[in-house]
Design a protein around this motif. Structure first.
Motif, PDB file in Angstrom:
ATOM      1  N   ALA A 205      13.031  42.653  -4.789  1.00 40.25           N
ATOM      2  CA  ALA A 205      12.620  43.253  -6.084  1.00 40.25           C
ATOM      3  C   ALA A 205      12.212  42.485  -7.294  1.00 40.25           C
ATOM      4  N   ALA A 206      13.040  41.231  -7.023  1.00 44.24           N
ATOM      5  CA  ALA A 206      12.621  40.148  -8.188  1.00 44.24           C
ATOM      6  C   ALA A 206      11.382  39.497  -8.086  1.00 44.24           C
ATOM      7  N   LYS A 207      11.079  39.147  -6.784  1.00 41.26           N
ATOM      8  CA  LYS A 207       9.834  38.693  -6.411  1.00 41.26           C
ATOM      9  C   LYS A 207       8.732  39.527  -6.862  1.00 41.26           C
ATOM     10  N   LYS A 208       8.839  40.937  -6.496  1.00 40.35           N
ATOM     11  CA  LYS A 208       7.685  41.773  -6.979  1.00 40.35           C
ATOM     12  C   LYS A 208       7.638  41.813  -8.421  1.00 40.35           C
ATOM     13  N   MET A 209       8.644  41.947  -9.258  1.00 45.36           N
ATOM     14  CA  MET A 209       8.503  41.990 -10.525  1.00 45.36           C
ATOM     15  C   MET A 209       7.774  40.720 -11.108  1.00 45.36           C
ATOM     16  N   GLN A 210       8.056  39.612 -10.719  1.00 41.76           N
ATOM     17  CA  GLN A 210       7.593  38.309 -10.941  1.00 41.76           C
ATOM     18  C   GLN A 210       5.863  38.364 -10.788  1.00 41.76           C
ATOM     19  N   GLU A 211       5.517  39.074  -9.693  1.00 44.41           N
ATOM     20  CA  GLU A 211       4.134  39.390  -9.268  1.00 44.41           C
ATOM     21  C   GLU A 211       3.411  39.958 -10.277  1.00 44.41           C
ATOM     22  N   MET A 212       4.202  41.233 -10.637  1.00 47.69           N
ATOM     23  CA  MET A 212       3.640  42.358 -11.655  1.00 47.69           C
ATOM     24  C   MET A 212       3.365  41.961 -13.099  1.00 47.69           C
ATOM     25  N   TYR A 213       4.488  41.081 -13.254  1.00 44.08           N
ATOM     26  CA  TYR A 213       4.372  40.556 -14.852  1.00 44.08           C
ATOM     27  C   TYR A 213       4.682  39.000 -14.777  1.00 44.08           C
ATOM     28  N   PRO A 214       3.826  38.310 -14.522  1.00 42.02           N
ATOM     29  CA  PRO A 214       3.843  36.758 -14.509  1.00 42.02           C
ATOM     30  C   PRO A 214       4.194  35.915 -15.534  1.00 42.02           C
ATOM     31  N   SER A 215       4.489  36.706 -16.768  1.00 39.98           N
ATOM     32  CA  SER A 215       4.771  35.911 -18.130  1.00 39.98           C
ATOM     33  C   SER A 215       6.191  35.462 -18.092  1.00 39.98           C
ATOM     34  N   LYS A 216       6.480  34.968 -19.140  1.00 44.72           N
ATOM     35  CA  LYS A 216       7.833  34.536 -19.160  1.00 44.72           C
ATOM     36  C   LYS A 216       8.833  35.582 -19.442  1.00 44.72           C
ATOM     37  N   LYS A 217       8.295  36.586 -19.838  1.00 41.57           N
ATOM     38  CA  LYS A 217       9.159  37.966 -19.897  1.00 41.57           C
ATOM     39  C   LYS A 217       9.331  38.394 -18.702  1.00 41.57           C
ATOM     40  N   GLY A 218       8.358  38.256 -17.723  1.00 45.42           N
ATOM     41  CA  GLY A 218       8.339  38.967 -16.464  1.00 45.42           C
ATOM     42  C   GLY A 218       9.435  37.980 -15.559  1.00 45.42           C
ATOM     43  N   LYS A 219       9.429  36.559 -15.862  1.00 42.66           N
ATOM     44  CA  LYS A 219      10.741  35.855 -15.137  1.00 42.66           C
ATOM     45  C   LYS A 219      11.937  36.391 -15.823  1.00 42.66           C
ATOM     46  N   ILE A 220      12.106  36.783 -16.903  1.00 42.03           N
ATOM     47  CA  ILE A 220      13.371  37.288 -17.532  1.00 42.03           C
ATOM     48  C   ILE A 220      13.699  38.813 -16.729  1.00 42.03           C
ATOM     49  N   ALA A 221      12.616  39.463 -16.801  1.00 42.06           N
ATOM     50  CA  ALA A 221      12.813  40.829 -16.031  1.00 42.06           C
ATOM     51  C   ALA A 221      13.150  40.602 -14.823  1.00 42.06           C
ATOM     52  N   SER A 222      12.595  39.556 -13.894  1.00 45.16           N
ATOM     53  CA  SER A 222      12.935  39.481 -12.469  1.00 45.16           C
ATOM     54  C   SER A 222      14.418  39.112 -12.331  1.00 45.16           C
ATOM     55  N   ILE A 223      14.829  38.116 -13.126  1.00 47.96           N
ATOM     56  CA  ILE A 223      16.179  38.093 -12.999  1.00 47.96           C
ATOM     57  C   ILE A 223      17.211  39.022 -13.293  1.00 47.96           C
ATOM     58  N   LEU A 224      16.695  39.930 -14.284  1.00 49.52           N
ATOM     59  CA  LEU A 224      17.417  41.160 -14.736  1.00 49.52           C
ATOM     60  C   LEU A 224      17.311  42.341 -13.399  1.00 49.52           C
ATOM     61  N   VAL A 225      16.321  42.266 -12.804  1.00 46.65           N
ATOM     62  CA  VAL A 225      16.101  43.467 -11.754  1.00 46.65           C
ATOM     63  C   VAL A 225      16.835  42.907 -10.573  1.00 46.65           C
ATOM     64  N   PHE A 226      16.925  41.370 -10.241  1.00 48.66           N
ATOM     65  CA  PHE A 226      17.935  40.883  -9.287  1.00 48.66           C
ATOM     66  C   PHE A 226      19.319  41.340  -9.575  1.00 48.66           C
ATOM     67  N   ILE A 227      19.717  40.992 -10.694  1.00 49.53           N
ATOM     68  CA  ILE A 227      21.113  41.288 -10.973  1.00 49.53           C
ATOM     69  C   ILE A 227      21.465  42.760 -10.979  1.00 49.53           C
ATOM     70  N   GLU A 228      20.453  43.607 -11.602  1.00 48.66           N
ATOM     71  CA  GLU A 228      20.667  45.019 -11.580  1.00 48.66           C
ATOM     72  C   GLU A 228      20.882  45.603  -9.998  1.00 48.66           C
ATOM     73  N   GLU A 229      20.055  44.998  -9.386  1.00 54.37           N
ATOM     74  CA  GLU A 229      19.994  45.546  -7.682  1.00 54.37           C
ATOM     75  C   GLU A 229      21.322  45.003  -7.067  1.00 54.37           C
ATOM     76  N   ILE A 230      21.706  43.870  -7.402  1.00 51.13           N
ATOM     77  CA  ILE A 230      22.847  43.056  -6.480  1.00 51.13           C
ATOM     78  C   ILE A 230      24.197  43.784  -7.005  1.00 51.13           C
ATOM     79  N   LEU A 231      24.376  44.338  -8.080  1.00 49.76           N
ATOM     80  CA  LEU A 231      25.431  44.911  -8.643  1.00 49.76           C
ATOM     81  C   LEU A 231      25.723  46.085  -8.265  1.00 49.76           C
ATOM     82  N   PRO A 232      26.920  46.508  -7.849  1.00 60.50           N
ATOM     83  CA  PRO A 232      27.218  47.852  -7.284  1.00 60.50           C
ATOM     84  C   PRO A 232      27.095  49.000  -8.543  1.00 60.50           C
TER      85      PRO A 232
END
Length: 100
Positions: free
Chosen positions: A40-67
């Motif tokens: 999911a983090a990889k796909k977020m980065q591909e969909m939005y490859p800007s700096k904000k997309g990198k931040i969003a990819s980190i957030l989506v990784f954390i959101e998906e990994i946390l219960p």
């Protein structure tokens, strides 16, 4: 270009739905999140490859990994942030290949 904007939304809804499905599967669901979070983090980065997309990819990784956080529609929120709140145009998003 509006077609690309719609494809980003549909892709985001699909990825959010897949991310939420793991919470519906007892016992196995959290283990599925371990595989889904990096994808999911990889796909977020591909969909939005800007700096904000990198931040969003980190957030989506954390959101998906946390219960218990799978209910948050991160991809959809990123789309809303870009196209509703910031009122960006598709041309403002420097994408590589969103449709893949």
């Amino acid at each position: 270009m509006k077609n690309l904007k719609n494809k980003l939304l549909l892709k985001g809804l699909l990825y959010d739905g897949i991310g939420m499905l793991s919470s519906a599967i007892p016992v196995v669901g959290p283990f599925l999140d371990l595989a889904w979070a990096p994808y999911a983090a990889k796909k977020m980065q591909e969909m939005y490859p800007s700096k904000k997309g990198k931040i969003a990819s980190i957030l989506v990784f954390i959101e998906e990994i946390l219960p218990f956080t799978d209910i948050i529609p991160t991809f959809t929120l990123m789309w809303i942030y870009n196209f509703v709140w910031k009122k960006n145009q598709v041309e403002d998003i420097q994408y590589t290949e969103v449709i893949s």
